[in-house]
Design a protein around this motif. Structure first.
Motif, short mmCIF file in Angstrom:
data_model
loop_
_atom_site.label_atom_id
_atom_site.label_comp_id
_atom_site.label_asym_id
_atom_site.label_seq_id
_atom_site.Cartn_x
_atom_site.Cartn_y
_atom_site.Cartn_z
N SER A 123 0.88 -1.25 0.01
CA SER A 123 0.08 -0.05 0.07
C SER A 123 0.87 1.22 -0.10
CB SER A 123 -0.77 0.10 1.14
OG SER A 123 -1.68 -1.11 1.59
N SER A 124 0.59 2.31 -0.60
CA SER A 124 1.09 3.68 -0.47
C SER A 124 1.05 4.10 0.98
CB SER A 124 0.83 4.47 -1.84
OG SER A 124 -0.56 4.89 -1.50
N PHE A 125 2.19 5.19 1.11
CA PHE A 125 1.88 5.87 2.11
C PHE A 125 3.00 7.02 2.38
CE2 PHE A 125 5.51 2.64 2.27
CZ PHE A 125 6.53 3.02 2.41
N TYR A 126 2.80 8.05 3.32
CA TYR A 126 3.52 9.19 3.18
C TYR A 126 4.80 9.06 3.98
CZ TYR A 126 -0.14 11.96 1.62
OH TYR A 126 -1.03 12.57 0.78
N TRP A 127 6.00 9.27 3.36
CA TRP A 127 7.23 9.08 4.04
C TRP A 127 7.22 9.83 5.45
CZ3 TRP A 127 11.62 12.89 3.22
CH2 TRP A 127 13.04 12.52 4.11
N TYR A 128 7.73 9.20 6.39
CA TYR A 128 7.92 9.78 7.62
C TYR A 128 9.55 9.83 7.74
CZ TYR A 128 7.80 10.67 12.75
OH TYR A 128 7.75 11.55 13.96
N ASP A 129 10.00 11.28 7.75
CA ASP A 129 11.38 11.63 8.21
C ASP A 129 11.77 11.56 9.67
OD1 ASP A 129 13.79 13.12 8.57
OD2 ASP A 129 13.07 15.06 7.49
N ARG A 174 4.60 11.12 -1.06
CA ARG A 174 3.88 9.67 -1.03
C ARG A 174 4.65 8.57 -1.63
NH1 ARG A 174 -0.56 8.56 1.34
NH2 ARG A 174 -1.69 6.57 0.85
N ILE A 175 4.97 7.49 -0.82
CA ILE A 175 5.81 6.37 -1.17
C ILE A 175 4.91 5.38 -1.91
CG2 ILE A 175 7.88 4.73 -0.74
CD1 ILE A 175 8.15 7.70 -0.48
N HIS A 176 5.24 4.68 -3.26
CA HIS A 176 4.56 3.83 -3.86
C HIS A 176 5.37 2.51 -4.00
CE1 HIS A 176 1.05 6.35 -5.04
NE2 HIS A 176 1.89 7.26 -4.87
N PRO A 177 5.33 1.47 -3.20
CA PRO A 177 6.09 0.26 -3.31
C PRO A 177 6.08 -0.49 -4.50
CG PRO A 177 5.20 0.69 -1.14
CD PRO A 177 4.28 1.51 -1.87
N PHE A 178 7.12 -0.98 -5.02
CA PHE A 178 6.89 -2.12 -6.07
C PHE A 178 7.38 -3.29 -5.65
CE2 PHE A 178 11.29 -0.64 -6.76
CZ PHE A 178 11.90 -1.66 -7.03
N CYS A 179 6.99 -4.44 -6.08
CA CYS A 179 7.34 -5.59 -5.52
C CYS A 179 8.02 -6.60 -6.65
CB CYS A 179 6.04 -6.51 -4.83
SG CYS A 179 4.81 -6.87 -6.35
N PHE A 180 7.94 -6.06 -7.69
CA PHE A 180 8.69 -6.95 -8.90
C PHE A 180 9.18 -5.98 -10.03
CE2 PHE A 180 8.53 -9.15 -13.04
CZ PHE A 180 9.13 -10.37 -12.57
#
Length: 427
Positions: free
Chosen positions: A340-346, A356-362
């Motif tokens: 799931s996407s999420f906001y980056w926490y510094d 906003r961070i959108h993770p990829f898996c492949f």
């Protein structure tokens, strides 16, 4: 309204509660530090403290969310019923501090600690708890939160949760738009002398398509399956060891960018050289904006090269709002243990950012270059990640390169793999 009591409402706790309850479980909630109002609340309520309250669901805090600063945490993983968790608690209604454990993984806390770098000066995946404990290949946070939601529902019959739907997001990195075309006389002569190729000659004579040209084929797939892809363009202004793109002043390259910007969302693929040069990054972003006539707010790092927090701070500085680099350039899996996407926490400044961070898996290149998988093994791995994302209604983001999906002999079988995969994706 779900009321959550905490003796101290820190920025860390506010951040993770917003992610868990608002974005994943999709239910309204409120935080309170007022014991009296918590006691009087007659609705659903979670007690996040060491104190005891009647008629509440208690999660005993580990302590991470009440801390500030970055220091090594003692991580002891427990495996029960095919599930892995850490920050175990001995009391309360839940077996571990799911708030703190989720925060630890999603913020990439371990990447701020001293660690080994790989050959490209990136955080090496072998450092990660996910790799060491064998859960890199599953979206552990989503699994935790799905189970957490079910336990809350069984405890509070009136609790209303709205699970998300599965979403597939295809994305493409255009590192080298064409294998032979538009590279100019000197580069083609040099390439021919290095490795004589009939394909190069027939392509340059206009008798065959360039081996990396798969753009029409991808358009057809997107239309047929109603997909909305993302394209990331490398627009380095000069070539180098890791930046081998067609230069952005090339007319054909500009036409390719414009054509895609008219149909799809596009983003910047920052050059290797721009990694530590924020002014060069600004230039490349502005160049892509100029060519496409679109605002550029999305990015994915070339070679997935970034380190925390500096890499993300540079993106924020140039106005990037969405980043798609959260994954490894050495192995497939869930780098942040989430689909799931999420906001980056510094963590350095203890603040929630606008990135906003959108993770990829492949990523195709991981299978081919790093993991040395066959076509059959690569397809099996791709389907594994599809299955894992479907189970938890996650967002599956894949990375493919145009070079893999054309007719280049070194990538034989990849376009068939991709077509087969796309035909099986169900939104």
């Amino acid at each position: 309204m779900l009321l959550i009591y905490t003796p101290q409402s820190t920025t860390r706790l506010q951040y993770i509660c917003k992610f868990i309850f608002e974005e994943i479980l999709r239910t309204s909630y409120s935080l309170t530090v007022d014991e009296a109002s918590f006691n009087k609340h007659e609705g659903n309520k979670i007690n996040y403290s060491h104190k005891e309250f009647k008629n509440s669901f208690q999660i005993v805090p580990h302590g991470l969310l009440l801390q500030s600063g970055i220091k090594a945490q003692q991580i002891y993983c427990v495996k029960e019923n095919d599930a892995t968790y850490f920050f175990k608690t001995n009391n309360g209604d839940y077996s571990f501090d799911i708030f703190a454990a989720t925060f630890y993984l999603i913020t990439r806390y371990e990447e701020y600690l001293p660690h080994t770098k790989d050959m490209y000066d990136r955080y090496a995946h072998e450092n990660s708890i996910a790799y060491k404990e064998g859960f890199l290949n599953i979206p552990l946070i989503n699994i935790w939160l799905n189970n957490f939601g079910m336990q809350l529902k069984s405890h509070f019959s009136t609790l209303n949760l709205q699970p998300s739907a599965f979403n597939f997001q295809p994305s493409y990195d255009i590192d080298i738009a064409w294998s032979y075309k538009e590279k100019g006389l000197l580069r083609n002569i040099g390439g021919f002398l290095k490795s004589a190729s009939i394909d190069r000659l027939t392509t340059l004579l206009g008798k065959s398509e360039d081996p990396y040209d798969c753009y029409d084929l991808l358009d057809e797939l997107h239309i047929q399956h109603n997909l909305k892809p993302l394209y990331f363009f490398l627009v380095a202004k000069e070539n180098g060891q890791f930046d081998k793109n067609i230069l952005p002043d090339n007319e054909a390259m500009q036409m390719l960018i414009k054509a895609h910007a008219e149909k799809y969302d596009i983003g910047i693929h920052p050059s290797w050289k721009s990694y530590e040069d924020v002014e060069l990054l600004k230039e490349e972003k502005n160049k892509l904006k100029e060519i496409s006539t679109k605002e550029i707010t999305s990015s994915r790092q070339h070679y997935i090269k970034f380190n925390l927090p500096d890499g993300y701070n540079r993106l924020v500085d140039v106005g990037i709002k969405q980043d798609y680099s959260m994954g490894y350039g050495t192995i497939n899996g869930f780098r942040a243990s989430v689909a799931s996407s999420f906001y980056w926490y510094d963590l350095v400044n203890e603040k929630i950012t606008t990135l906003r961070i959108h993770p990829f898996c492949f990523m195709d290149a991981n299978c081919f270059y790093e993991q040395k998988l066959s076509i059959e093994e690569s397809f099996e791995e791709l389907m594994h990640y599809y299955t894992e994302n479907k189970k938890i209604n996650g967002e599956m983001i894949t990375i493919f390169h145009n070079s893999f999906l054309g007719t280049a002999k070194e990538f034989v079988g990849w376009v068939e793999l991709y077509k087969k995969f796309i035909s099986q994706v169900q939104q």
